[in-house]
Scaffold this active site. Sequence first.
Site, PDB file in Angstrom:
ATOM      1  N   ASN A  45     101.547  -8.498 -10.961  1.00 24.06           N
ATOM      2  CA  ASN A  45     101.557  -7.261 -10.191  1.00 24.06           C
ATOM      3  C   ASN A  45     102.352  -6.165 -10.892  1.00 24.06           C
ATOM      4  O   ASN A  45     101.891  -5.023 -11.025  1.00 24.06           O
ATOM      5  CB  ASN A  45     102.125  -7.507  -8.787  1.00 24.06           C
ATOM      6  CG  ASN A  45     101.223  -8.387  -7.954  1.00 24.06           C
ATOM      7  OD1 ASN A  45     100.144  -8.773  -8.375  1.00 24.06           O
ATOM      8  ND2 ASN A  45     101.671  -8.742  -6.755  1.00 24.06           N
TER       9      ASN A  45
ATOM     10  N   HIS B   6      80.942  38.916  -8.594  1.00 27.36           N
ATOM     11  CA  HIS B   6      79.642  38.538  -8.026  1.00 27.36           C
ATOM     12  C   HIS B   6      78.545  38.494  -9.101  1.00 27.36           C
ATOM     13  O   HIS B   6      77.372  38.654  -8.797  1.00 27.36           O
ATOM     14  CB  HIS B   6      79.222  39.497  -6.905  1.00 27.36           C
ATOM     15  CG  HIS B   6      80.284  39.735  -5.878  1.00 27.36           C
ATOM     16  ND1 HIS B   6      80.554  38.850  -4.862  1.00 27.36           N
ATOM     17  CD2 HIS B   6      81.172  40.756  -5.725  1.00 27.36           C
ATOM     18  CE1 HIS B   6      81.534  39.315  -4.118  1.00 27.36           C
ATOM     19  NE2 HIS B   6      81.942  40.473  -4.613  1.00 27.36           N
TER      20      HIS B   6
ATOM     21  N   SER C 177      64.186  22.005 -29.146  1.00 27.72           N
ATOM     22  CA  SER C 177      63.195  21.486 -28.208  1.00 27.72           C
ATOM     23  C   SER C 177      62.160  20.672 -28.968  1.00 27.72           C
ATOM     24  O   SER C 177      61.810  20.996 -30.115  1.00 27.72           O
ATOM     25  CB  SER C 177      62.503  22.639 -27.468  1.00 27.72           C
ATOM     26  OG  SER C 177      61.335  22.187 -26.808  1.00 27.72           O
TER      27      SER C 177
ATOM     28  N   LYS D 105      63.319  27.375 -29.509  1.00 31.65           N
ATOM     29  CA  LYS D 105      64.454  27.134 -28.609  1.00 31.65           C
ATOM     30  C   LYS D 105      65.718  26.736 -29.362  1.00 31.65           C
ATOM     31  O   LYS D 105      65.677  25.997 -30.333  1.00 31.65           O
ATOM     32  CB  LYS D 105      64.122  26.022 -27.606  1.00 31.65           C
ATOM     33  CG  LYS D 105      63.037  26.355 -26.618  1.00 31.65           C
ATOM     34  CD  LYS D 105      63.455  27.477 -25.671  1.00 31.65           C
ATOM     35  CE  LYS D 105      64.565  27.055 -24.738  1.00 31.65           C
ATOM     36  NZ  LYS D 105      64.188  25.977 -23.833  1.00 31.65           N
TER      37      LYS D 105
ATOM     38  N   GLU E 284      76.178  22.590 -21.448  1.00 29.22           N
ATOM     39  CA  GLU E 284      75.566  22.053 -20.238  1.00 29.22           C
ATOM     40  C   GLU E 284      76.132  20.672 -19.898  1.00 29.22           C
ATOM     41  O   GLU E 284      76.375  20.343 -18.729  1.00 29.22           O
ATOM     42  CB  GLU E 284      74.048  21.987 -20.410  1.00 29.22           C
ATOM     43  CG  GLU E 284      73.405  23.369 -20.455  1.00 29.22           C
ATOM     44  CD  GLU E 284      71.928  23.313 -20.819  1.00 29.22           C
ATOM     45  OE1 GLU E 284      71.389  22.191 -20.952  1.00 29.22           O
ATOM     46  OE2 GLU E 284      71.315  24.386 -20.980  1.00 29.22           O
TER      47      GLU E 284
ATOM     48  N   TYR F 238     100.712  -5.229  -3.047  1.00 31.37           N
ATOM     49  CA  TYR F 238      99.534  -5.272  -3.899  1.00 31.37           C
ATOM     50  C   TYR F 238      98.359  -5.896  -3.161  1.00 31.37           C
ATOM     51  O   TYR F 238      98.515  -6.862  -2.415  1.00 31.37           O
ATOM     52  CB  TYR F 238      99.819  -6.078  -5.173  1.00 31.37           C
ATOM     53  CG  TYR F 238      98.633  -6.151  -6.108  1.00 31.37           C
ATOM     54  CD1 TYR F 238      98.366  -5.107  -6.985  1.00 31.37           C
ATOM     55  CD2 TYR F 238      97.771  -7.243  -6.092  1.00 31.37           C
ATOM     56  CE1 TYR F 238      97.269  -5.149  -7.837  1.00 31.37           C
ATOM     57  CE2 TYR F 238      96.667  -7.295  -6.937  1.00 31.37           C
ATOM     58  CZ  TYR F 238      96.426  -6.250  -7.805  1.00 31.37           C
ATOM     59  OH  TYR F 238      95.340  -6.307  -8.632  1.00 31.37           O
TER      60      TYR F 238
ATOM     61  N   GLN G   7      92.337  -3.542  -8.258  1.00 25.96           N
ATOM     62  CA  GLN G   7      91.673  -3.809  -9.533  1.00 25.96           C
ATOM     63  C   GLN G   7      90.602  -2.761  -9.804  1.00 25.96           C
ATOM     64  O   GLN G   7      90.197  -2.549 -10.944  1.00 25.96           O
ATOM     65  CB  GLN G   7      91.049  -5.203  -9.522  1.00 25.96           C
ATOM     66  CG  GLN G   7      90.415  -5.604 -10.853  1.00 25.96           C
ATOM     67  CD  GLN G   7      90.061  -7.071 -10.889  1.00 25.96           C
ATOM     68  OE1 GLN G   7      90.929  -7.945 -10.918  1.00 25.96           O
ATOM     69  NE2 GLN G   7      88.769  -7.368 -10.852  1.00 25.96           N
TER      70      GLN G   7
END
Length: 494
Positions: free
Chosen positions: A146, A192, A313, A319, A326, A353, A358
């Site tokens: 523990n 905004h 791409s 692209k 991302e 404990y 775990q």
Amino acid sequence: ICTYCQQGIKRCAENSNFGHNVAPLSGTVYMSDNNSSNAMWGGRFASGPDAIMESINASIDFDKRMAVQDIAGSIAHATMLAKQNIITASDSEAIKEGLLTILSEIENGTFEYSKALEDIHMNIESRLKEIIGEPAGRLHTGRSRNDQVATDFKLWTRDQCDAIIEGLTELMKALIDQADAGADTVMPGFTHLQVAQPVTWGHHMMAYVEMFARDRSRFLDARTRMNESPLGAAALAGTGFPIDRHDTAQALGFSAPSANSLDAVSDRDFALEFLSASSICATHLSRFAEELVIWSSAQFKFVTLSDRFSTGSSIMPQKKNPDAAELIRAKVGRITGSLVGLLMVMKGLPLAYSKDMQEDKEQVFDASDSLMLALAAMTGMISDMEPNVASLETAAASGFSTATDLADWLVRDLGMPFREAHHITGALVAKAEEKGCDLPDLSLADMQIVNERINADVFNFLGVQNSVASRQSYGGTAPKQVRKQIARWRKILS
């Protein structure tokens, strides 16, 4: 596994006249020798665990990541036991030499992990017994798994705090370099996601320096709070052996031993705080990643990301996708999910404990890996990205971004109340929209139709460069103020 008797398929067939004609639960067949007890548990159990129990109970597949910390804790403990004359010096030396041999095996990739031995602690202790024999059995004197696991986990989490603090420092330096190079470059400031007022590129970069500085301080604070050693708290009540917990705490770099043995073995606040700080940091990374995705689009063209952090791409040859940004943006869900998961594990546990705990490590391990990767990727993107100055300046002048400067001029130079100045400026914006131009393109005659007191001095305050230069208040966007903040942070980080 037989779905009827929950035994391994082979044992099911052996123990019945014919095997139960039932499909297994999964493609994996678990088998264990139920006639042998786990030697690490002692004589309490007459037989070993069921195969399912063995599988759910084992943590070696993930907690082996704490091997270095476990060996460090055991060496400190064995050294202290000898100092306190609890074990002999020769046994202590044998234990330490054996543990260093195991560390070498782990580093060389030759150490064999056993799922039957449950966790990294028992795997190391079992191997230690193979290497040095009887003295290995004396290592566990005065401690429990523990306090051992709590110590290992704290050491590991503390090490990760150090690594993340270093990663944040490098990220902040990359942002400061960008800010320094673009302290005079104007760009639109948004509210905004609409153009609000002109700001400088340097000011925008320094905003994230402040964000990540708070993250850095959170990890520093968390590290300070977690720096108490659980080692020697034993199972939950301490130990009757005359151990010296201050000695082991000092040997392991802790500031002090924990003051309550019950709390020491049941505390996972350090893991929760680590995950909390990680979640906030990941949120900041995600916000910047979102801006990079927007800024690098063909519609904005604010920045060009390097090929090193972009992909193409499979079908569209034109692209160039900001995939690194991302993926960073997505990491926040995974990291925050880890925080919520551990909060749910801990919310109903009584002292001290419980085996539920775990389930604490995988979330922390995964969150740490995700955050470290995201920090490294973001630092690389920021170091490589190039602001498109012309696009930024054009956008900064759009959307009537100097309307507030016009209202301020009416207040400051003509003595108008701000609300009246706000109304007049709104009317001038409407006139500019009607004529299809921006505020600086209105003629003085057009402006005087709205308010005859307006004079030619107004044009000295309508340009975006004039606008940003005028924001001289502390923390403002003026290049002079930005450079002051850059110098301050360079000094702090050095």
